[in-house]
Design an enzyme around this catalytic site. Structure first.
Site, PDB file in Angstrom:
ATOM      1  N   PRO A  29       0.832  -1.204   0.000  1.00 50.30           N
ATOM      2  CA  PRO A  29       0.000   0.000   0.000  1.00 50.30           C
ATOM      3  C   PRO A  29       0.871   1.260   0.000  1.00 50.30           C
ATOM      4  O   PRO A  29       1.849   1.324   0.751  1.00 50.30           O
ATOM      5  CB  PRO A  29      -0.787  -0.111   1.309  1.00 50.30           C
ATOM      6  CG  PRO A  29      -0.810  -1.573   1.617  1.00 50.30           C
ATOM      7  CD  PRO A  29       0.503  -2.110   1.117  1.00 50.30           C
ATOM      8  N   TYR A 175      -4.481  -2.267   9.732  1.00 47.66           N
ATOM      9  CA  TYR A 175      -3.357  -1.334   9.707  1.00 47.66           C
ATOM     10  C   TYR A 175      -2.989  -0.914  11.126  1.00 47.66           C
ATOM     11  O   TYR A 175      -3.808  -0.330  11.841  1.00 47.66           O
ATOM     12  CB  TYR A 175      -3.741  -0.109   8.870  1.00 47.66           C
ATOM     13  CG  TYR A 175      -2.579   0.734   8.402  1.00 47.66           C
ATOM     14  CD1 TYR A 175      -1.258   0.389   8.657  1.00 47.66           C
ATOM     15  CD2 TYR A 175      -2.808   1.899   7.668  1.00 47.66           C
ATOM     16  CE1 TYR A 175      -0.205   1.164   8.212  1.00 47.66           C
ATOM     17  CE2 TYR A 175      -1.759   2.684   7.219  1.00 47.66           C
ATOM     18  CZ  TYR A 175      -0.462   2.312   7.502  1.00 47.66           C
ATOM     19  OH  TYR A 175       0.573   3.093   7.058  1.00 47.66           O
ATOM     20  N   TYR A 180      -1.003   5.558  13.194  1.00 44.75           N
ATOM     21  CA  TYR A 180      -2.464   5.468  13.090  1.00 44.75           C
ATOM     22  C   TYR A 180      -3.037   4.613  14.226  1.00 44.75           C
ATOM     23  O   TYR A 180      -2.300   4.085  15.065  1.00 44.75           O
ATOM     24  CB  TYR A 180      -2.852   4.949  11.703  1.00 44.75           C
ATOM     25  CG  TYR A 180      -2.385   5.873  10.594  1.00 44.75           C
ATOM     26  CD1 TYR A 180      -2.658   7.240  10.652  1.00 44.75           C
ATOM     27  CD2 TYR A 180      -1.654   5.396   9.511  1.00 44.75           C
ATOM     28  CE1 TYR A 180      -2.223   8.100   9.652  1.00 44.75           C
ATOM     29  CE2 TYR A 180      -1.216   6.246   8.505  1.00 44.75           C
ATOM     30  CZ  TYR A 180      -1.498   7.606   8.578  1.00 44.75           C
ATOM     31  OH  TYR A 180      -1.066   8.458   7.594  1.00 44.75           O
ATOM     32  N   ARG A 228      -0.450  -4.894   8.680  1.00 42.11           N
ATOM     33  CA  ARG A 228       0.657  -3.977   8.399  1.00 42.11           C
ATOM     34  C   ARG A 228       1.042  -3.323   9.717  1.00 42.11           C
ATOM     35  O   ARG A 228       0.218  -2.668  10.363  1.00 42.11           O
ATOM     36  CB  ARG A 228       0.210  -2.925   7.394  1.00 42.11           C
ATOM     37  CG  ARG A 228       1.373  -2.115   6.886  1.00 42.11           C
ATOM     38  CD  ARG A 228       1.015  -1.233   5.728  1.00 42.11           C
ATOM     39  NE  ARG A 228       2.092  -1.243   4.750  1.00 42.11           N
ATOM     40  CZ  ARG A 228       2.308  -0.280   3.882  1.00 42.11           C
ATOM     41  NH1 ARG A 228       1.499   0.755   3.822  1.00 42.11           N
ATOM     42  NH2 ARG A 228       3.303  -0.346   3.027  1.00 42.11           N
ATOM     43  N   ALA A 324       7.054   0.131  -3.253  1.00 46.44           N
ATOM     44  CA  ALA A 324       6.144   1.247  -3.501  1.00 46.44           C
ATOM     45  C   ALA A 324       6.841   2.108  -4.550  1.00 46.44           C
ATOM     46  O   ALA A 324       6.500   2.067  -5.731  1.00 46.44           O
ATOM     47  CB  ALA A 324       5.866   2.010  -2.225  1.00 46.44           C
ATOM     48  N   CYS A 351      14.221  10.129  -4.745  1.00 46.54           N
ATOM     49  CA  CYS A 351      14.118  11.580  -4.549  1.00 46.54           C
ATOM     50  C   CYS A 351      12.890  11.972  -3.736  1.00 46.54           C
ATOM     51  O   CYS A 351      12.794  13.080  -3.223  1.00 46.54           O
ATOM     52  CB  CYS A 351      14.073  12.287  -5.897  1.00 46.54           C
ATOM     53  SG  CYS A 351      12.633  11.808  -6.893  1.00 46.54           S
ATOM     54  N   CYS A 366       6.344  11.339 -10.643  1.00 41.72           N
ATOM     55  CA  CYS A 366       7.598  10.622 -10.441  1.00 41.72           C
ATOM     56  C   CYS A 366       8.676  11.213 -11.337  1.00 41.72           C
ATOM     57  O   CYS A 366       8.435  11.477 -12.520  1.00 41.72           O
ATOM     58  CB  CYS A 366       7.390   9.144 -10.760  1.00 41.72           C
ATOM     59  SG  CYS A 366       8.917   8.189 -10.767  1.00 41.72           S
ATOM     60  N   ASP A 421      25.041  18.640 -26.970  1.00 37.68           N
ATOM     61  CA  ASP A 421      25.219  19.294 -25.667  1.00 37.68           C
ATOM     62  C   ASP A 421      26.618  19.872 -25.575  1.00 37.68           C
ATOM     63  O   ASP A 421      27.587  19.269 -26.052  1.00 37.68           O
ATOM     64  CB  ASP A 421      24.991  18.306 -24.520  1.00 37.68           C
ATOM     65  CG  ASP A 421      24.792  19.037 -23.195  1.00 37.68           C
ATOM     66  OD1 ASP A 421      23.637  19.035 -22.722  1.00 37.68           O
ATOM     67  OD2 ASP A 421      25.761  19.618 -22.663  1.00 37.68           O
TER      68      ASP A 421
HETATM   69  P1  ADP Z   1      16.839  20.389 -18.009  1.00 36.15           P
HETATM   70  O1  ADP Z   1      16.690  20.079 -16.552  1.00 36.15           O
HETATM   71  O2  ADP Z   1      15.741  21.239 -18.531  1.00 36.15           O
HETATM   72  O3  ADP Z   1      17.116  19.201 -18.836  1.00 36.15           O
HETATM   73  P2  ADP Z   1      19.683  21.097 -17.710  1.00 36.15           P
HETATM   74  O4  ADP Z   1      20.188  22.397 -17.231  1.00 36.15           O
HETATM   75  O5  ADP Z   1      19.835  19.914 -16.826  1.00 36.15           O
HETATM   76  O6  ADP Z   1      18.152  21.335 -18.116  1.00 36.15           O
HETATM   77  O7  ADP Z   1      20.375  20.724 -19.073  1.00 36.15           O
HETATM   78  C1  ADP Z   1      20.539  21.665 -20.081  1.00 36.15           C
HETATM   79  C2  ADP Z   1      21.727  21.255 -20.930  1.00 36.15           C
HETATM   80  O8  ADP Z   1      21.759  22.050 -22.098  1.00 36.15           O
HETATM   81  C3  ADP Z   1      23.078  21.440 -20.263  1.00 36.15           C
HETATM   82  O9  ADP Z   1      23.808  20.229 -20.312  1.00 36.15           O
HETATM   83  C4  ADP Z   1      23.791  22.510 -21.107  1.00 36.15           C
HETATM   84  O10 ADP Z   1      25.167  22.255 -21.216  1.00 36.15           O
HETATM   85  C5  ADP Z   1      23.118  22.329 -22.438  1.00 36.15           C
HETATM   86  N1  ADP Z   1      23.142  23.521 -23.290  1.00 36.15           N
HETATM   87  C6  ADP Z   1      22.723  24.766 -22.976  1.00 36.15           C
HETATM   88  N2  ADP Z   1      22.864  25.611 -24.026  1.00 36.15           N
HETATM   89  C7  ADP Z   1      23.390  24.862 -25.027  1.00 36.15           C
HETATM   90  C8  ADP Z   1      23.771  25.135 -26.389  1.00 36.15           C
HETATM   91  N3  ADP Z   1      23.617  26.354 -26.916  1.00 36.15           N
HETATM   92  N4  ADP Z   1      24.279  24.126 -27.132  1.00 36.15           N
HETATM   93  C9  ADP Z   1      24.418  22.873 -26.623  1.00 36.15           C
HETATM   94  N5  ADP Z   1      24.086  22.584 -25.347  1.00 36.15           N
HETATM   95  C10 ADP Z   1      23.568  23.535 -24.573  1.00 36.15           C
HETATM   96 FE1  SF4 Z   2      11.499   7.030  -6.954  1.00 29.01          FE
HETATM   97 FE2  SF4 Z   2       9.967   8.303  -8.682  1.00 29.01          FE
HETATM   98 FE3  SF4 Z   2       9.464   8.489  -6.097  1.00 29.01          FE
HETATM   99 FE4  SF4 Z   2      11.644   9.665  -7.097  1.00 29.01          FE
HETATM  100  S1  SF4 Z   2       9.527  10.160  -7.548  1.00 29.01           S
HETATM  101  S2  SF4 Z   2      11.503   8.416  -5.238  1.00 29.01           S
HETATM  102  S3  SF4 Z   2      12.177   8.232  -8.706  1.00 29.01           S
HETATM  103  S4  SF4 Z   2       9.331   6.669  -7.332  1.00 29.01           S
END
Ligand code: ADP
Ligand code: SF4
Length: 700
Positions: A29, A175, A180, A228, A324, A351, A366, A421
């Site tokens: 649960p 439970y 609870y 539980r 879960a 997380c 999630c 990237d």
């Molecule tokens: P999100 O959480 O939205 O995915 P992040 O900040 O984790 O964003 O990732 C953004 C990525 O984009 C980074 O790895 C950054 O290096 C890359 N980035 C930003 N501008 C450029 C660009 N002009 N060309 C290539 N990569 C880029």
């Molecule tokens: Fe795991 Fe998703 Fe919960 Fe994060 S949000 S703890 S990844 S189940």
């Protein structure tokens, strides 16, 4: 592919009283935030897990009576015929895949305030749970249950069990955990009774024993009955004849239920974040249970590794592998193990964004699985996507969580995808953040996606490739997706609780500086109004590097939002271990290179902190330059044959990683689909007839 023989035992059937679980994968649960108001959303969410091979699928807590009312937190009910029909959608959905359906019948006792029902809360001895956190505080104390109250609860439990059977459940819970009502009878702190329900452990167990008995009577031979129970506190109390009262409890109830579902007592230890706790963390508390009962035992521990699961079985800790969070992150985890595809498991990162959804009062979200909660309303299957009718060439700029998820889903749809990237490796913000204390498991967000992308011939990844507008126009893809992320700013915080002005000084830093190794010199003030993990985590990080740090925040606690993810107490402990002074309800007014001036957010009273540097963890803004240039050069872009330029993730609206992944998935899923025209399907409660429940209660 076939199952690795090493893991075959995970697919052994397990008898639970009169019913048999088809395998050892047991979705315990857990709160889904869906309630009976969203019965189709809820049924589809759980059906995905049954389809993915979980042998047992349970509800979250289902109130047996309006005197157990957790509003405004979301909770399910099994009070009347409409509720039975709402639950039957789920049991049908689960049975379609050969799995068993379990229901967690629940009475909240002293920990609910009955804010909506306005009935008097019940408790063994009138002792309330005095929460320290505003979301849980209340100002109505519970009454002490007399014998007729006890009889009523037993009756409601039996009625709930009968309704559960009609709704089609195979396993019905009693439970006695997590603060609870059943738990309150077990613990001397809550239970001060001098009658046969208080005092010795035998007496304190009596209420739970009676709850098990009435449940068994109500369901006859049709359903298994599960208990539980939280064992953490009781394990710490020496027993008279056994090492602890937890041992005595299990000994006393050994033949009572058909299944023991054993767990910890409070959210931060029970559903602990990976930042502070590893896989299998419950074991030291629950490891003895099987030695005292012949009944099957299920427990959790954020199990995602089949080797760990098998080890739990082989070492006699558990019979059923409870999940879960792992079941939310990957509803198809069992099937992937069965088919020898362990490397495809989308492992939970711990997380606790899922638990924050419950605290927020909304359906579960999630970080790893963007389809969680979207199965019915958006029609997103966790494993299948629709092939694109006309595959296109799509360029994604940025390979962070948003870009990688977008690439994976577009790739699965058959598009020809290029990801570029600037960084040396992919993962965006994760490349730095996962090097901070405790966050290494979060790298699974990037690892899972990169692992899957590696096997796709229609997706190409280019690192160390910074793209500007000229390069993009030259590449002339059919579509451009900007996933370029966000930047931290040096903005301060106004008395109106709005980011304001920029603190311009050479010794002012942001998390982006720390990410590239530009560290503050000398004593440093961390000023945090982001309120999630980054401020507290960078404070820990700098302190670990030997930099003297003071932490200040306008909020009432350090990393205040982490109350939503069960991390808050652990954040405070971590800062305390590092001997970091924590200044709450303070805003930063000024900094001259030697002194920071703080002002109390309510009184305005000023104080000074001697420091050589300031690290501001506050507002993030999108990295928007590329979008601006491409928009300004729209004609040229169109002439190159580029049909659209869109932003996803932090480049669109900075947020937690969960939002970036969802945003990337949404773009990819909806590209060229008619579904994009409407936000989502709205679910409605099932109301075949106005319930006579209230009338019946009033007449009694
Ligand atoms: P999100 O959480 O939205 O995915 P992040 O900040 O984790 O964003 O990732 C953004 C990525 O984009 C980074 O790895 C950054 O290096 C890359 N980035 C930003 N501008 C450029 C660009 N002009 N060309 C290539 N990569 C880029
Ligand atoms: Fe795991 Fe998703 Fe919960 Fe994060 S949000 S703890 S990844 S189940």
């Amino acid at each position: 592919m076939t199952c690795n023989p090493r893991y075959q035992t995970l697919f052994d059937p397990v008898r639970i009283g009169p019913v048999t679980a088809p395998n050892r994968f047991y979705q315990v649960p857990h709160a889904s935030g869906m309630t009976n108001a969203l019965p189709r959303v809820r049924a589809a969410f759980r059906e995905a897990k049954a389809e993915g091979g979980w042998g047992v699928i349970c509800t979250g807590a289902c109130s047996i009576d309006p005197s157990s009312d957790d509003a405004p937190l979301p909770f399910a009910t099994i009070w009347d015929d409409n509720d039975i029909r709402a639950h039957a959608l789920m049991t049908d959905a689960v049975h379609r895949h050969g799995s068993l359906a379990g229901i967690e019948l629940w009475h909240g006792g002293a920990s609910v305030m009955n804010r909506a029902s306005r009935l008097t809360p019940l408790s063994p001895s009138g002792i309330p749970w005095m929460a320290t956190h505003i979301g849980f505080m209340g100002n109505l104390r519970p009454k002490t249950m007399d014998r007729s109250d006890i009889r009523d609860v037993l009756k409601w439990q039996a009625e709930g069990a009968r309704k559960a059977r009609i709704a089609g459940f195979d396993i019905v819970y009693v439970y006695a955990g997590m603060g609870y009502l059943g738990y309150e009878f077990l613990l001397p702190e809550y239970n001060h009774r001098t009658d046969e329900y208080g005092g010795s452990i035998e007496n304190r167990v009596r209420f739970v024993r009676e709850m098990i008995e009435v449940t068994k009577d109500a369901v006859g031979n049709d359903c298994g009955v599960a208990l539980r129970v939280s064992l953490e506190e009781l394990r710490g109390r020496p027993g008279r004849n056994q090492p602890s009262e937890a041992h005595e409890l299990i000994e006393l109830l050994a033949d009572g239920p058909d299944l023991f579902d054993v767990k910890m007592d409070s959210s931060p230890t029970d559903c602990s974040p990976s930042r502070f706790t590893g896989e299998g963390s419950h074991e030291p508390v629950i490891d003895f249970v099987k030695s005292l009962t012949g009944k099957p035992v299920v427990g959790v521990g954020r199990f995602t590794s089949p080797d760990t699961m098998v080890s739990q079985i082989r070492r006699g800790i558990l019979d059923l592998i409870g999940g879960a969070r792992p079941s939310i992150a990957d509803p198809f985890l069992p099937k992937k193990i069965l088919e020898g595809r362990e490397d495809e498991i989308r492992e939970c990162i711990g997380c606790n964004i899922c638990i924050s959804s419950w605290h927020d009062g909304v359906p579960v979200r999630c970080t790893q699985n963007p389809t969680a909660g979207e199965e019915w309303r958006r029609g997103w299957h966790p494993e299948r996507v629709e092939r694109a009718a006309a595959p296109e060439k799509i360029l994604i700029v940025g390979g962070g969580p948003a870009g990688l998820e977008c690439a994976l889903t577009l790739g699965r749809r058959g598009h020809e995808v290029t990801v570029a990237d600037s960084g040396r490796s992919f993962g965006g913000r994760l490349t730095f953040e996962t090097r901070l204390p405790g966050l290494s498991a979060w790298n699974r967000v990037a690892e899972y996606r990169l692992g899957r992308l590696d096997a796709m011939s229609n997706v190409s990844l280019y690192s160390e490739s910074t793209l500007g507008a000229d390069e993009i126009v030259d590449l002339a893809p059919d579509r451009v997706v900007l996933a370029t992320g966000a930047r931290w700013t040096k903005m301060l915080y106004s008395s109106m609780e709005i980011p304001v002005g920029v603190l311009d000084h050479p010794q002012v830093f942001t998390p982006d500086d720390i990410a590239v190794g530009r560290l503050p010199a000398g004593p440093t003030l961390v000023f945090d109004f982001d309120n999630y993990y980054m401020g507290g985590l960078l404070t820990e990080h700098l302190a670990a590097l030997g930099i003297p740090v003071t932490y200040a925040t306008p909020a009432g606690q350090a990393s205040a939002w982490t109350i939503m993810t069960n991390e808050l107490p652990l954040v405070h402990r971590a800062l305390s271990r590092r001997r970091v002074p924590v200044e709450t309800l303070q805003t930063l007014k000024a900094f001259d290179g030697e002194t920071a001036t703080l002002a109390h957010v309510f009184t305005g009273e000023e104080s000074r902190v001697a420091c050589a540097s300031v690290l501001i963890v506050g507002l993030r803004l999108p990295r928007g330059e590329l979008h601006e240039v491409l928009t300004a050069r729209a004609e040229e872009v169109a002439a190159a044959g580029i049909r659209s330029v869109d932003r996803i993730g932090d480049a669109l609206a900075p947020g937690a990683i969960v939002h970036a992944v969802h945003s990337g998935h949404k773009y990819a899923r909806e590209l060229g689909s008619v579904a994009a025209a409407r936000p989502y399907r709205r679910d409605t409660p099932i109301v075949d007839a106005v319930s006579d429940f209230e009338m019946r209660t009033a007449a009694e």
